[in-house]
Design a protein around this motif. Structure first.
Motif, PDB file in Angstrom:
ATOM      1  N   LEU A   8       0.840  -1.193   0.000  1.00 49.87           N
ATOM      2  CA  LEU A   8       0.000   0.000   0.000  1.00 49.87           C
ATOM      3  C   LEU A   8       0.879   1.248   0.000  1.00 49.87           C
ATOM      4  CD1 LEU A   8      -2.607  -0.922   2.780  1.00 49.87           C
ATOM      5  CD2 LEU A   8      -2.898  -1.137   0.315  1.00 49.87           C
ATOM      6  N   THR A   9       0.400   2.278  -0.661  1.00 46.09           N
ATOM      7  CA  THR A   9       1.087   3.562  -0.573  1.00 46.09           C
ATOM      8  C   THR A   9       0.838   4.141   0.821  1.00 46.09           C
ATOM      9  OG1 THR A   9      -0.810   4.885  -1.275  1.00 46.09           O
ATOM     10  CG2 THR A   9       0.625   3.988  -3.032  1.00 46.09           C
ATOM     11  N   PRO A  10       1.613   5.134   1.252  1.00 47.04           N
ATOM     12  CA  PRO A  10       1.339   5.758   2.555  1.00 47.04           C
ATOM     13  C   PRO A  10      -0.098   6.303   2.665  1.00 47.04           C
ATOM     14  CG  PRO A  10       3.533   6.342   1.823  1.00 47.04           C
ATOM     15  CD  PRO A  10       2.876   5.616   0.672  1.00 47.04           C
ATOM     16  N   ASP A  11      -0.615   6.911   1.588  1.00 51.22           N
ATOM     17  CA  ASP A  11      -2.000   7.407   1.625  1.00 51.22           C
ATOM     18  C   ASP A  11      -2.992   6.262   1.780  1.00 51.22           C
ATOM     19  OD1 ASP A  11      -1.514  10.150   1.463  1.00 51.22           O
ATOM     20  OD2 ASP A  11      -1.601  10.181  -0.725  1.00 51.22           O
ATOM     21  N   GLU A  12      -2.757   5.149   1.083  1.00 46.27           N
ATOM     22  CA  GLU A  12      -3.666   4.004   1.186  1.00 46.27           C
ATOM     23  C   GLU A  12      -3.602   3.365   2.567  1.00 46.27           C
ATOM     24  OE1 GLU A  12      -3.623   2.783  -3.549  1.00 46.27           O
ATOM     25  OE2 GLU A  12      -2.102   1.951  -2.192  1.00 46.27           O
ATOM     26  N   ALA A  13      -2.428   3.304   3.170  1.00 48.29           N
ATOM     27  CA  ALA A  13      -2.309   2.766   4.528  1.00 48.29           C
ATOM     28  C   ALA A  13      -3.062   3.645   5.520  1.00 48.29           C
ATOM     29  CB  ALA A  13      -0.838   2.646   4.916  1.00 48.29           C
ATOM     30  N   ARG A  14      -2.941   4.956   5.368  1.00 51.10           N
ATOM     31  CA  ARG A  14      -3.678   5.880   6.242  1.00 51.10           C
ATOM     32  C   ARG A  14      -5.178   5.716   6.031  1.00 51.10           C
ATOM     33  NH1 ARG A  14      -2.627  12.341   6.873  1.00 51.10           N
ATOM     34  NH2 ARG A  14      -0.840  11.586   8.046  1.00 51.10           N
ATOM     35  N   THR A  15      -5.592   5.528   4.787  1.00 51.13           N
ATOM     36  CA  THR A  15      -7.010   5.328   4.492  1.00 51.13           C
ATOM     37  C   THR A  15      -7.533   4.070   5.175  1.00 51.13           C
ATOM     38  OG1 THR A  15      -6.956   6.560   2.433  1.00 51.13           O
ATOM     39  CG2 THR A  15      -8.639   4.856   2.607  1.00 51.13           C
ATOM     40  N   LEU A  16      -6.760   3.003   5.147  1.00 49.27           N
ATOM     41  CA  LEU A  16      -7.165   1.765   5.801  1.00 49.27           C
ATOM     42  C   LEU A  16      -7.356   1.973   7.298  1.00 49.27           C
ATOM     43  CD1 LEU A  16      -7.685  -1.266   5.485  1.00 49.27           C
ATOM     44  CD2 LEU A  16      -5.231  -1.621   5.807  1.00 49.27           C
ATOM     45  N   VAL A  17      -6.409   2.623   7.957  1.00 46.80           N
ATOM     46  CA  VAL A  17      -6.520   2.861   9.398  1.00 46.80           C
ATOM     47  C   VAL A  17      -7.672   3.823   9.692  1.00 46.80           C
ATOM     48  CG1 VAL A  17      -5.338   3.768  11.447  1.00 46.80           C
ATOM     49  CG2 VAL A  17      -4.097   2.312   9.823  1.00 46.80           C
ATOM     50  N   THR A  18      -7.872   4.823   8.846  1.00 52.57           N
ATOM     51  CA  THR A  18      -8.985   5.760   9.033  1.00 52.57           C
ATOM     52  C   THR A  18     -10.318   5.021   8.982  1.00 52.57           C
ATOM     53  OG1 THR A  18      -7.711   7.580   8.075  1.00 52.57           O
ATOM     54  CG2 THR A  18     -10.110   7.827   8.108  1.00 52.57           C
ATOM     55  N   LEU A  19     -10.484   4.149   8.007  1.00 50.76           N
ATOM     56  CA  LEU A  19     -11.726   3.388   7.904  1.00 50.76           C
ATOM     57  C   LEU A  19     -11.904   2.477   9.116  1.00 50.76           C
ATOM     58  CD1 LEU A  19     -14.247   2.720   6.286  1.00 50.76           C
ATOM     59  CD2 LEU A  19     -12.915   0.978   5.071  1.00 50.76           C
ATOM     60  N   TRP A  20     -10.850   1.788   9.526  1.00 53.14           N
ATOM     61  CA  TRP A  20     -10.950   0.941  10.720  1.00 53.14           C
ATOM     62  C   TRP A  20     -11.412   1.752  11.926  1.00 53.14           C
ATOM     63  CZ3 TRP A  20      -5.509  -1.678  10.238  1.00 53.14           C
ATOM     64  CH2 TRP A  20      -5.573  -2.737   9.328  1.00 53.14           C
ATOM     65  N   CYS A  21     -10.872   2.953  12.074  1.00 57.22           N
ATOM     66  CA  CYS A  21     -11.188   3.754  13.265  1.00 57.22           C
ATOM     67  C   CYS A  21     -12.592   4.328  13.229  1.00 57.22           C
ATOM     68  CB  CYS A  21     -10.153   4.858  13.448  1.00 57.22           C
ATOM     69  SG  CYS A  21      -8.571   4.195  14.027  1.00 57.22           S
ATOM     70  N   ILE A  22     -13.065   4.779  12.069  1.00 56.18           N
ATOM     71  CA  ILE A  22     -14.390   5.390  12.028  1.00 56.18           C
ATOM     72  C   ILE A  22     -15.491   4.355  12.228  1.00 56.18           C
ATOM     73  CG2 ILE A  22     -14.791   5.332   9.522  1.00 56.18           C
ATOM     74  CD1 ILE A  22     -15.567   8.321  11.830  1.00 56.18           C
ATOM     75  N   PHE A  23     -15.235   3.075  11.916  1.00 57.82           N
ATOM     76  CA  PHE A  23     -16.278   2.093  12.199  1.00 57.82           C
ATOM     77  C   PHE A  23     -15.911   1.166  13.360  1.00 57.82           C
ATOM     78  CE2 PHE A  23     -14.263  -0.379   8.656  1.00 57.82           C
ATOM     79  CZ  PHE A  23     -14.107  -1.614   9.259  1.00 57.82           C
ATOM     80  N   ARG A  24     -14.962   1.609  14.164  1.00 57.06           N
ATOM     81  CA  ARG A  24     -14.613   0.972  15.436  1.00 57.06           C
ATOM     82  C   ARG A  24     -14.177  -0.476  15.297  1.00 57.06           C
ATOM     83  NH1 ARG A  24     -17.851   1.696  20.438  1.00 57.06           N
ATOM     84  NH2 ARG A  24     -15.796   1.261  21.227  1.00 57.06           N
ATOM     85  N   SER A  25     -13.350  -0.736  14.325  1.00 53.19           N
ATOM     86  CA  SER A  25     -12.794  -2.064  14.154  1.00 53.19           C
ATOM     87  C   SER A  25     -11.758  -2.322  15.244  1.00 53.19           C
ATOM     88  CB  SER A  25     -12.109  -2.150  12.788  1.00 53.19           C
ATOM     89  OG  SER A  25     -11.447  -3.374  12.633  1.00 53.19           O
ATOM     90  N   PRO A  26     -11.587  -3.570  15.657  1.00 52.24           N
ATOM     91  CA  PRO A  26     -10.466  -3.869  16.550  1.00 52.24           C
ATOM     92  C   PRO A  26      -9.156  -3.521  15.837  1.00 52.24           C
ATOM     93  CG  PRO A  26     -11.988  -5.716  16.449  1.00 52.24           C
ATOM     94  CD  PRO A  26     -12.417  -4.746  15.390  1.00 52.24           C
ATOM     95  N   LEU A  27      -8.270  -2.862  16.531  1.00 49.17           N
ATOM     96  CA  LEU A  27      -7.015  -2.439  15.928  1.00 49.17           C
ATOM     97  C   LEU A  27      -5.934  -3.456  16.262  1.00 49.17           C
ATOM     98  CD1 LEU A  27      -7.208   1.374  16.707  1.00 49.17           C
ATOM     99  CD2 LEU A  27      -7.871   0.171  14.623  1.00 49.17           C
ATOM    100  N   ILE A  28      -5.605  -4.278  15.276  1.00 50.53           N
ATOM    101  CA  ILE A  28      -4.576  -5.292  15.453  1.00 50.53           C
ATOM    102  C   ILE A  28      -3.609  -5.204  14.281  1.00 50.53           C
ATOM    103  CG2 ILE A  28      -6.030  -6.869  16.789  1.00 50.53           C
ATOM    104  CD1 ILE A  28      -6.472  -8.462  14.210  1.00 50.53           C
ATOM    105  N   ILE A  29      -2.416  -5.692  14.489  1.00 51.09           N
ATOM    106  CA  ILE A  29      -1.438  -5.686  13.404  1.00 51.09           C
ATOM    107  C   ILE A  29      -0.652  -6.986  13.458  1.00 51.09           C
ATOM    108  CG2 ILE A  29       0.266  -4.431  14.784  1.00 51.09           C
ATOM    109  CD1 ILE A  29       1.259  -3.200  12.132  1.00 51.09           C
ATOM    110  N   GLY A  30      -0.407  -7.532  12.294  1.00 53.32           N
ATOM    111  CA  GLY A  30       0.423  -8.722  12.174  1.00 53.32           C
ATOM    112  C   GLY A  30       1.757  -8.316  11.569  1.00 53.32           C
ATOM    113  N   ALA A  31       2.679  -7.903  12.408  1.00 51.03           N
ATOM    114  CA  ALA A  31       3.977  -7.445  11.919  1.00 51.03           C
ATOM    115  C   ALA A  31       4.996  -7.586  13.042  1.00 51.03           C
ATOM    116  CB  ALA A  31       3.884  -5.978  11.487  1.00 51.03           C
TER     117      ALA A  31
END
Length: 137
Positions: free
Chosen positions: A1-24
């Protein structure tokens, strides 16, 4: 993902209250990813909002809103899903809060914007923004 696309993914997760997890490997995160995962203001939208829902979709422009825990507080996420830059205008009166002007804070930039009755956002392709909007007295 580009930096903008990564930010978009996290923004969407946050606005609909997704659990915030990362596999890294957390010891090897680049600074951009670390910034996405440690922005306390964006995380607050995920942790302290309710009712996140899409309110606008029009030619690559998408807006989601969620209510804040306190009366007179909302979160607004704006997305550009197009392959070209776009400007999104969203009337803040549609949030249903009793106010003529609203205090607006850009959560990614951690910056207060001028009070306004309209949200005006210019976004690069596949970019997003998220704001905390408060009714002014």
């Amino acid at each position: 993902l580009t930096p903008d696309e990564a930010r978009t993914l996290v923004t969407l997760w946050c606005i609909f209250r997704s659990p915030l997890i990362i596999g890294a490997n957390l010891t090897r995160l680049d600074s951009g990813t670390l910034t996405l995962l440690t922005n306390d203001e964006v995380i607050a939208a995920d942790q302290h909002s309710t009712g996140g829902r899409q309110v606008l979709q029009d030619t690559g422009k998408i807006v989601w809103v969620a209510r804040g825990e306190k009366a007179g507080l909302a979160y607004v996420a704006v997305f550009n899903t197009a392959d070209s830059a776009q400007t999104v205008d969203y009337p803040l009166q549609s949030l249903g809060m009793p106010s003529v002007a609203f205090a607006i804070r850009d959560l990614w930039e951690k910056k207060d914007l001028a009070n306004a009755d309209f949200l005006h956002v210019s976004l690069r392709p596949h970019a997003s923004a998220i704001f905390r909007v408060s009714a002014t007295k």
